[in-house]
Design an enzyme around this catalytic site. Structure first.
Site, PDB file in Angstrom:
ATOM      1  N   CYS A  85       0.949  -0.983   0.023  1.00 31.49           N
ATOM      2  CA  CYS A  85      -0.012   0.051  -0.073  1.00 31.49           C
ATOM      3  C   CYS A  85       0.847   1.120   0.097  1.00 31.49           C
ATOM      4  O   CYS A  85       0.591   2.138  -0.754  1.00 31.49           O
ATOM      5  CB  CYS A  85      -0.805   0.017   1.369  1.00 31.49           C
ATOM      6  SG  CYS A  85      -1.969  -1.440   1.344  1.00 31.49           S
TER       7      CYS A  85
HETATM    8  C1  BEZ Z   1       0.647  -4.636   1.665  1.00 29.35           C
HETATM    9  O1  BEZ Z   1       0.045  -3.429   1.534  1.00 29.35           O
HETATM   10  O2  BEZ Z   1       1.803  -5.039   1.924  1.00 29.35           O
HETATM   11  C2  BEZ Z   1      -0.341  -5.556   2.226  1.00 29.35           C
HETATM   12  C3  BEZ Z   1      -1.545  -5.242   3.052  1.00 29.35           C
HETATM   13  C4  BEZ Z   1      -2.440  -6.212   3.391  1.00 29.35           C
HETATM   14  C5  BEZ Z   1      -2.422  -7.322   3.010  1.00 29.35           C
HETATM   15  C6  BEZ Z   1      -1.316  -7.798   2.240  1.00 29.35           C
HETATM   16  C7  BEZ Z   1      -0.436  -6.983   1.966  1.00 29.35           C
END
Ligand code: BEZ
Length: 223
Positions: free
Chosen positions: A51
Site C-alpha cells: 500500500c
Molecule cells: C501490503 O500492503 O503489503 C499488504 C496489506 C494487506 C495485506 C497484504 C499486503
C-alpha cells in the site's frame, strides 16, 4: 449517510453517493465528483508495504490525472489520524507530496457500498479479525457513471500507468467514437467503433484502413 449495500455495482451504474471524512475534510461524494472524472481506489491498510508503494505512485502521478480532469480519492478502513501519520511516511519514501484525499472508512460504510471488502484473504483483517478492503479501482465519469471497475487482491500492487491508460482510452473513445486495441497507448492507432459505417468513417477518419470489414484502424484526427 446511506449504509445500504448496493452490490453488485456494474459498469454504467451511477456511482453511489455518500458523505465521508477524508484527510482533506468532509466530502459529499457527488459534490466531490462535480462535473469531472474521479478515480476512487481502496487499499487494504495503512502502514503496510505494498500500500505504501501504491499510494506513493498515485501521488507522483497525480499531476497527469489532473491534466485530464481526473480527481483521485483513496480509501481504507483506517482512521483519518492513521492516514495522516502514514502520509508522512509515503511522502518520505516516495519523495512526493500526497495531496489527494483519503477516506477514513473505519466502519466500512463506503467499502460495503462499493463492495470493496476482502472475502478471500484471511490475513487481510484488522486486529479484531474483521476484513479490510481489497485493492478496488472505480473510474467514474462526469455524469457520475461507473466506467471501469478493477479488483486486485491485497497481495498484488496495482499499475498506476494502467489506471491512467484506462482514463485515456475512455476519454478518447468518448471524444472520437473509437475504441482502443490491446496494449494501446496514446499516440497509437485506434479502432473505428463498429456502429460507425464505412461511409461515415471515410469522412471522420480519412486515413482509416480496414484489416477486416469489422477491424478498421485509424490514426486519431489531429483537430
Ligand atoms: C501490503 O500492503 O503489503 C499488504 C496489506 C494487506 C495485506 C497484504 C499486503
Amino acid at each position: 449517510m446511506s449504509t445500504d449495500r448496493q452490490a453488485p455495482l456494474r459498469l454504467g451504474y451511477e456511482a453511489p453517493n455518500f458523505d465521508a471524512e477524508t484527510t482533506n475534510g468532509k466530502i459529499n461524494f457527488h459534490e466531490f465528483i462535480g462535473d469531472g472524472w474521479v478515480v476512487l481506489f481502496s487499499h487494504p491498510e495503512d502502514y503496510t508495504p505494498v500500500c505504501t508503494t501504491e499510494l506513493g505512485a498515485f501521488a507522483k502521478l497525480e499531476p497527469e490525472f489532473t491534466k485530464r480532469g481526473v480527481k483521485l480519492i483513496g480509501l481504507s478502513a483506517n482512521t483519518i489520524d492513521s492516514h495522516s501519520g502514514w502520509i508522512k511516511d509515503i511522502n518520505e519514501i516516495s519523495n512526493t507530496t500526497l495531496k489527494f484525499p483519503i477516506i477514513g472508512d473505519k466502519q466500512r460504510q463506503v467499502a460495503l457500498l462499493y463492495d470493496m471488502i476482502d472475502h478471500q484473504d484471511a490475513t487481510n483483517v484488522d486486529s479484531k479479525g474483521i476484513a479490510f478492503t481489497i485493492r478496488s479501482v472505480f473510474v467514474i465519469d462526469p455524469k457520475k457513471k461507473i466506467r471501469t471497475i478493477l479488483s486486485y487482491p491485497a497481495s498484488t500492487g496495482r499499475n498506476t500507468a494502467e489506471v491512467l491508460r484506462i482514463v485515456d482510452s475512455l476519454q478518447t473513445g468518448d471524444k472520437h467514437r473509437v475504441t482502443t486495441p490491446i496494449n494501446w497507448v496514446p499516440g497509437d492507432d485506434v479502432i473505428v467503433a463498429p456502429p460507425v459505417k464505412d461511409e461515415e468513417a471515410r469522412k471522420l477518419f480519412p486515413q482509416f484502413r480496414a484489416v477486416k470489414p469489422y477491424l478498421r484502424f485509424t490514426p486519431l484526427p489531429t483537430a
